[in-house]
Design an enzyme around this catalytic site. Structure first.
Site, short mmCIF file in Angstrom:
data_model
loop_
_atom_site.label_atom_id
_atom_site.label_comp_id
_atom_site.label_asym_id
_atom_site.label_seq_id
_atom_site.Cartn_x
_atom_site.Cartn_y
_atom_site.Cartn_z
N ASP A 1 1.03 -1.15 -0.16
CA ASP A 1 -0.13 0.01 0.03
C ASP A 1 0.96 1.26 0.18
O ASP A 1 0.53 2.17 -0.52
CB ASP A 1 -0.91 0.01 1.25
CG ASP A 1 -1.62 -1.44 1.53
OD1 ASP A 1 -2.31 -1.74 0.51
OD2 ASP A 1 -1.28 -1.92 2.47
N HIS B 1 -4.67 -3.40 6.72
CA HIS B 1 -4.54 -3.49 5.19
C HIS B 1 -5.97 -4.04 4.55
O HIS B 1 -5.86 -5.19 4.49
CB HIS B 1 -3.50 -4.74 5.04
CG HIS B 1 -3.37 -5.06 3.78
ND1 HIS B 1 -2.79 -4.41 2.56
CD2 HIS B 1 -3.82 -6.29 3.13
CE1 HIS B 1 -2.66 -5.00 1.50
NE2 HIS B 1 -3.15 -6.07 1.70
#
Length: 332
Positions: A158, A186
């Site tokens: 990410d 996440h």
């Protein structure tokens, strides 16, 4: 130099297959560090694992001294220096989130207990399999004599996605963008934050908001693009992210082993104990961290505005709910 032992599970999935070559050729643990790779998978996959072993042998890599395929945790985790836990139970159609958590608690409780019993107490454990934050917490709770600080989960993918989006918007290489932050889970609630991000333009580090000059994009489409990037890749490829996830795993573990550059921080899901940002205790939550001598430290003192606070709290609330559900299965 003494060789180190690294286990990758589950070694036949696409992410792990993309990952193994980078580890074996020295991109992660050092260009002069001999390694033994232990490949853990479920019993029906052992014939496939033999093919992976053959490929690694056929690469003729000087640092790779031994490859051990196994379906036994006591073999895979014996005297480990690093464990990269890639495999988890994926969410299937019609499966409720609590059912997914229950299935993964069983997997990561078992792996945590095996790490406790067989691995070095200095082992560094990276959990990749989703839901990564909560799976990591369960593994850590199941290995009480291994320091909680030795466990982390992957939010570097990410982080890399956020960095790349800013770089493309500014027309610079991603190497000229630093100090983006992924806060929280996440999942689609994660908060990609660029309030402390710097973009190097013509040799000067400038604030991301000043370079991009589009607050609506940075507070809107940028965030949703990073949050939904995994789903977008699946929609396009009909397969999940493998190449980029493997690169992120290499980045994450290399930084643990070698440290982060002075003045830069990276995002990792780490134990939330005693953090300065008001995040609940006893979570694996993604923070900005510095790493030195194989130890991470949360970057303290960053100013948090009301916009950021709301998003940080929302992703923390999701993690608290996940944790509380998962812990009910832990003693079962």
């Amino acid at each position: 130099m003494n060789r180190i032992q690294i286990c990758v599970s589950v070694s036949c999935v696409a992410i792990a297959y993309s990952l193994l070559f980078g580890i074996a050729k020295g991109d992660v643990f050092g260009k002069d560090q001999p390694i033994t790779l232990i490949l853990l998978d479920i019993t029906p996959m052992l014939p496939v694992l033999d093919g992976v072993v053959m490929e690694l042998q056929d690469c003729a890599l000087p640092l790779l001294r031994e490859v051990i395929p196994t379906d036994k945790e006591e073999v895979a985790f014996k005297d480990l220096d690093a464990a990269i836990l890639v495999g988890s139970m994926p969410r299937r159609e019609g499966m409720e989130r609590k059912d997914l958590l229950k299935a993964n608690v069983a997997i990561f409780k078992s792996q945590g207990a095996a790490l406790e019993k067989y691995a070095k107490k200095t082992v560094k454990v990276l959990v990749v399999g989703n839901p990564a934050n909560t799976n990591c917490l369960i593994a850590a709770k199941s290995a009480p004599s291994i320091p909680k600080e030795n466990f982390s989960c992957l939010t570097r993918l990410d982080h890399n996605r956020a960095r790349s989006q800013v770089a493309m918007r500014c027309g610079v290489p991603a190497t000229q963008v630093k100090n983006v932050i992924i806060w929280g889970n996440h999942s689609s609630t994660q908060y990609p934050d660029v309030h402390h991000c710097k973009v190097n333009m013509a040799g000067s580090d400038l604030a991301c908001f000043d370079v991009v000059k589009d607050d609506d994009w940075l507070k809107g489409a940028f965030i949703s693009t990073v949050q939904q990037r995994g789903a977008a890749v699946i929609a396009a490829r009909k397969l999940s992210s493998a190449m980029s996830a493997a690169k992120a795993i290499c980045d994450h573990m290399r930084d643990i082993w070698s440290g982060t550059p002075e003045g830069e921080f990276v995002s990792m899901g780490v134990y939330s104990s005693s953090n300065s940002y008001g995040v609940a205790e006893d979570l694996i939550y993604s923070f900005p961290v510095h790493i030195k001598d194989k130890q991470w430290k949360i970057v303290d003192g960053l100013a948090i505005n009301d916009f950021s606070r709301g998003k940080m709290d929302a992703t923390a609330a999701e993690l608290v709910e996940e944790r509380d559900t998962a812990v009910t299965f832990l003693s079962a």
